[in-house]
Design a protein around this motif. Structure first.
Motif, short mmCIF file in Angstrom:
data_model
loop_
_atom_site.label_atom_id
_atom_site.label_comp_id
_atom_site.label_asym_id
_atom_site.label_seq_id
_atom_site.Cartn_x
_atom_site.Cartn_y
_atom_site.Cartn_z
N GLU A 147 25.59 -10.55 -0.54
CA GLU A 147 26.15 -9.91 0.65
C GLU A 147 27.62 -9.55 0.45
O GLU A 147 28.10 -8.51 0.94
N THR A 148 28.37 -10.39 -0.27
CA THR A 148 29.77 -10.09 -0.58
C THR A 148 29.88 -8.85 -1.45
O THR A 148 30.74 -7.98 -1.22
N ARG A 149 29.00 -8.75 -2.46
CA ARG A 149 29.01 -7.56 -3.31
C ARG A 149 28.73 -6.31 -2.50
O ARG A 149 29.33 -5.26 -2.71
N LYS A 150 27.84 -6.42 -1.52
CA LYS A 150 27.53 -5.26 -0.68
C LYS A 150 28.75 -4.87 0.16
O LYS A 150 29.05 -3.67 0.31
N GLN A 151 29.44 -5.86 0.72
CA GLN A 151 30.61 -5.55 1.52
C GLN A 151 31.69 -4.86 0.68
O GLN A 151 32.36 -3.93 1.14
N GLN A 152 31.85 -5.30 -0.55
CA GLN A 152 32.82 -4.66 -1.44
C GLN A 152 32.44 -3.21 -1.71
O GLN A 152 33.30 -2.32 -1.73
N GLU B 84 21.37 -3.94 -1.90
CA GLU B 84 20.36 -4.18 -0.87
C GLU B 84 19.16 -4.90 -1.46
O GLU B 84 18.61 -5.85 -0.86
N LEU C 184 24.97 0.43 -4.12
CA LEU C 184 24.60 -0.06 -2.79
C LEU C 184 23.10 -0.35 -2.70
O LEU C 184 22.67 -1.35 -2.10
N LEU D 260 30.66 -1.36 0.30
CA LEU D 260 30.85 -0.61 1.54
C LEU D 260 32.31 -0.21 1.71
O LEU D 260 32.61 0.88 2.22
N VAL D 261 33.22 -1.10 1.29
CA VAL D 261 34.64 -0.75 1.32
C VAL D 261 34.90 0.44 0.41
O VAL D 261 35.61 1.40 0.78
#
Length: 390
Positions: free
Chosen positions: A168-173, A116, A112, A175-176
């Protein structure tokens, strides 16, 4: 002279002897006639009951039933990691979405941070590319730059936009995945089993706990078509567990207000298969049992009877009038007070009265006592039973 007297006396004695013999034979014959006549006139005193239309609550006795739950499932780990918190205990009541475990995967936090950092870099690169692209737009409008340089600035801008979106997509993944470190209950119910303890290392897909809701339990029974034809979806019955064996497999708690061995359970028909529109000799009747008392669990219970709450109007006789275990024969009292053994077809019973489908008519009298040794043709004297007894 004396010789004549002797002969006369001898003849007299012989005549008297013959008279006594014939008189004895006469008396004996008359006695046998009287005994025979008395035997013919003799009647057996028995109890009986009239065949009549009545309301009965059909009762079914089963050797066993297998109760099961439609709401029982595992809570599963969705990531690899070590269990750092166990948030529930056995028998804890949980709702769907209630946190059960915390799993720590150290790599997720590092990834994460990297995500960022990548986003910040991508944003900076995008601002630079956007400024260059805007500048070349103005130069292009003034015809002060070449088409090649304009196209290169546009391509750089699009690439920077795509890179930011990817970051941003990698971050969302991530976060999941981070959210998956918290294992939640998939359904509402009780914690039945905890498979893993604090400190255990688990992999994705590992079952951590079993959750079940036993407020409603289910079972099915196979019944003949003639019986199922009188059953409807939504019809209710009262269940009695004869053995009163409420030991538990999952050791769930007993709810307040339960009546223990005196508890009566309400069951309701949810489905009948095959459907009545289709021909079938045997049908499966599916039942839902109200288990708010918490006494029951999914397992096999022996010695269960259930009686339909809704009464059924039918022609019936006392169950004790049946002469055989298959409930197919009775003794009927004919008009001359002699007995006739009658074959009958019977249906459901309520433990006291049994439905008569064929073989008897309303107001006929059947014998309800002293059936052992009875034969057809015997003359009887019947005392009709009152309601519920002799």
């Amino acid at each position: 002279m004396k010789h004549s007297y002797f002969i006369i006396a001898l003849v007299t004695v012989l005549l008297l002897s013959l008279g006594i013999i014939y008189y004895g034979a006469y008396l004996n014959d008359q006695g046998e006639v009287q005994i025979s006549k008395r035997m013919e006139e003799r009647t057996l005193p028995l109890a009986g009951a009239k065949v009549s239309a009545r309301l009965i609550n059909p009762k079914i006795v089963l050797d066993s039933i297998n109760l099961y739950s439609n709401e029982m499932t595992d809570a599963v780990a969705l990531i690899d990691g070590r269990i750092t918190e166990v948030l529930v205990n056995k028998n804890t009541q949980v709702n769907k979405g209630t946190p059960l475990f915390i799993i720590e995967n150290e790599s997720i936090a590092l990834k994460l941070q990297e995500a960022e950092s990548s986003i910040l870099k991508a944003k900076a690169a995008l601002r630079q590319a956007e400024n260059d692209y805007k500048r070349y737009i103005r130069l292009r409008e003034q015809d002060a730059t070449t088409a090649e340089k304009y196209d290169a600035a546009e391509a750089q801008y699009n690439a920077a936009s795509a890179e930011l979106a990817a970051s941003e997509t990698r971050k969302q993944q991530l976060l999941v995945q981070d959210a998956r470190q918290q294992v939640v209950s998939p359904i509402s119910g009780k914690v039945l089993v905890l498979y893993r303890q604090l400190g255990s290392y688990v992999q994705a897909g590992t079952s951590l706990a079993l959750i079940g809701n036993f407020n409603k339990l289910y079972f099915s029974t196979a019944v003949e078509d003639e019986t199922s034809s009188r059953m409807t979806i939504g019809q209710r019955a009262e269940l009695v567990f004869v053995n009163n064996d409420f030991n538990k497999v999952f050791n769930t708690s007993y709810e307040a207000g339960n009546q223990g061995s005196n508890q009566r359970f309400t069951a309701q028909i949810t489905e009948i298969l095959p459907d009545s529109s289709q021909p079938a000799a045997i049908r499966n009747v599916f039942w839902q049992v109200d288990n708010e008392s918490g006494l029951l669990e999914p397992q096999t219970y022996g010695g269960v009877s259930f009686k339909l709450i809704q009464p059924h109007q039918c022609l019936a006789v006392p169950l004790r009038a049946m002469t055989d275990m298959s409930h197919s024969s009775v003794f009927v009292v004919k008009a001359d007070n002699t007995l006739e053994r009658r074959q009958v077809k019977t249906g459901t019973d309520d433990g006291e009265f049994i439905e008569v489908l064929e073989g008897l008519s309303n107001d006929e009298v059947v014998v309800t006592s002293g059936m052992q040794g009875l034969t057809e043709g015997v003359k009887v004297s019947i005392t009709l039973e009152t309601e519920g007894g002799a």
